[in-house]
Design a protein around this motif. Structure first.
Motif, PDB file in Angstrom:
ATOM      1  N   ARG A  80       0.861  -1.183   0.000  1.00  0.00           N
ATOM      2  CA  ARG A  80       0.000   0.000   0.000  1.00  0.00           C
ATOM      3  C   ARG A  80       0.895   1.230   0.000  1.00  0.00           C
ATOM      4  O   ARG A  80       2.068   1.161   0.369  1.00  0.00           O
ATOM      5  N   PRO A  81       0.363   2.389  -0.393  1.00  0.00           N
ATOM      6  CA  PRO A  81       1.183   3.609  -0.403  1.00  0.00           C
ATOM      7  C   PRO A  81       1.449   4.125   1.014  1.00  0.00           C
ATOM      8  O   PRO A  81       0.781   3.739   1.965  1.00  0.00           O
ATOM      9  N   PHE A  82       2.425   5.013   1.108  1.00  0.00           N
ATOM     10  CA  PHE A  82       2.745   5.646   2.390  1.00  0.00           C
ATOM     11  C   PHE A  82       1.554   6.455   2.889  1.00  0.00           C
ATOM     12  O   PHE A  82       0.805   7.020   2.101  1.00  0.00           O
ATOM     13  N   VAL A  83       1.409   6.521   4.211  1.00  0.00           N
ATOM     14  CA  VAL A  83       0.382   7.390   4.793  1.00  0.00           C
ATOM     15  C   VAL A  83       1.004   8.714   5.242  1.00  0.00           C
ATOM     16  O   VAL A  83       0.304   9.702   5.381  1.00  0.00           O
ATOM     17  N   THR A  84       2.308   8.717   5.497  1.00  0.00           N
ATOM     18  CA  THR A  84       2.972   9.963   5.895  1.00  0.00           C
ATOM     19  C   THR A  84       3.296  10.785   4.655  1.00  0.00           C
ATOM     20  O   THR A  84       3.416  10.256   3.551  1.00  0.00           O
ATOM     21  N   ASN A  85       3.452  12.079   4.868  1.00  0.00           N
ATOM     22  CA  ASN A  85       3.758  12.980   3.766  1.00  0.00           C
ATOM     23  C   ASN A  85       5.212  13.438   3.875  1.00  0.00           C
ATOM     24  O   ASN A  85       5.593  14.078   4.857  1.00  0.00           O
ATOM     25  N   THR A  86       6.002  13.113   2.881  1.00  0.00           N
ATOM     26  CA  THR A  86       7.386  13.587   2.804  1.00  0.00           C
ATOM     27  C   THR A  86       7.508  14.402   1.522  1.00  0.00           C
ATOM     28  O   THR A  86       7.653  13.834   0.434  1.00  0.00           O
ATOM     29  N   PRO A  87       7.440  15.732   1.613  1.00  0.00           N
ATOM     30  CA  PRO A  87       7.430  16.570   0.413  1.00  0.00           C
ATOM     31  C   PRO A  87       8.678  16.412  -0.466  1.00  0.00           C
ATOM     32  O   PRO A  87       8.603  16.601  -1.677  1.00  0.00           O
ATOM     33  N   GLU A  88       9.810  16.049   0.139  1.00  0.00           N
ATOM     34  CA  GLU A  88      11.045  15.946  -0.639  1.00  0.00           C
ATOM     35  C   GLU A  88      11.011  14.809  -1.650  1.00  0.00           C
ATOM     36  O   GLU A  88      11.828  14.768  -2.563  1.00  0.00           O
ATOM     37  N   LEU A  89      10.083  13.855  -1.490  1.00  0.00           N
ATOM     38  CA  LEU A  89      10.023  12.726  -2.423  1.00  0.00           C
ATOM     39  C   LEU A  89       9.741  13.174  -3.848  1.00  0.00           C
ATOM     40  O   LEU A  89      10.105  12.474  -4.790  1.00  0.00           O
ATOM     41  N   VAL A  90       9.120  14.340  -4.016  1.00  0.00           N
ATOM     42  CA  VAL A  90       8.843  14.820  -5.374  1.00  0.00           C
ATOM     43  C   VAL A  90      10.131  15.183  -6.119  1.00  0.00           C
ATOM     44  O   VAL A  90      10.132  15.269  -7.348  1.00  0.00           O
ATOM     45  N   THR A  91      11.234  15.369  -5.389  1.00  0.00           N
ATOM     46  CA  THR A  91      12.503  15.690  -6.053  1.00  0.00           C
ATOM     47  C   THR A  91      13.161  14.456  -6.660  1.00  0.00           C
ATOM     48  O   THR A  91      14.073  14.588  -7.474  1.00  0.00           O
ATOM     49  N   LEU A  92      12.689  13.264  -6.280  1.00  0.00           N
ATOM     50  CA  LEU A  92      13.240  12.033  -6.840  1.00  0.00           C
ATOM     51  C   LEU A  92      12.506  11.700  -8.137  1.00  0.00           C
ATOM     52  O   LEU A  92      11.275  11.734  -8.195  1.00  0.00           O
ATOM     53  N   HIS A  93      13.248  11.333  -9.157  1.00  0.00           N
ATOM     54  CA  HIS A  93      12.682  11.044 -10.477  1.00  0.00           C
ATOM     55  C   HIS A  93      11.907   9.723 -10.434  1.00  0.00           C
ATOM     56  O   HIS A  93      12.457   8.693 -10.093  1.00  0.00           O
TER      57      HIS A  93
END
Length: 140
Positions: A80-93
């Motif tokens: 299942r997807p993460f439930v926490t929000n880590t905004p920096e993940l959008v910087t990963l391709h």
């Protein structure tokens, strides 16, 4: 009578020859190009380390959030997807983050294996994965 000292002439010593100048410039160019290559190599490796740190931090945050939940709420799930929000993940391709909860209970001991995984595409199109795994038990 004072002996006469021979006169020194600069004949043939009037400066650098073209060969000496070419050799010096070649060595200088070689040194500068090596330094530039080393700089770009270190920039690429620094980027890779930063990406790994972001992914590891996101996976760790997810595991710690799940460890804070009561054991009874940790139902086994394949993915299942993460439930926490880590905004920096959008910087990963092409980042993809998933959690897997497996039931590892045996002989009356309630046990769950929690694995948080982040995968992304790194330099040169490589798929990279960071995973954090922990075990939880029900002490009630």
């Amino acid at each position: 009578m004072v002996p006469e000292t021979p006169k020194l002439t600069l004949r043939g010593k009037q400066g650098f020859s073209l060969l000496e100048l070419t050799a010096a410039l070649s060595l200088l160019t070689l040194g500068v190009s090596g330094t530039i290559q080393m700089y770009f190599f270190s920039v690429a490796k620094t980027q890779a380390i930063q990406e790994g740190t972001i992914a590891f931090r996101a996976a760790t945050n997810e595991v710690e959030a799940l460890r804070g939940q009561p054991f009874s709420e940790l139902e086994p799930v394949a993915e299942r997807p993460f439930v926490t929000n880590t905004p920096e993940l959008v910087t990963l391709h092409q980042a993809h983050s998933t959690v897997q909860i497996l039931d590892r209970s045996s002989e009356g001991v309630a046990l769950r294996e929690i694995a948080a995984r982040v995968t992304w595409v790194g330099e040169h199109g490589r798929r990279i994965e960071k995973r954090v795994t922990t075990l939880m038990t029900d002490l009630d």
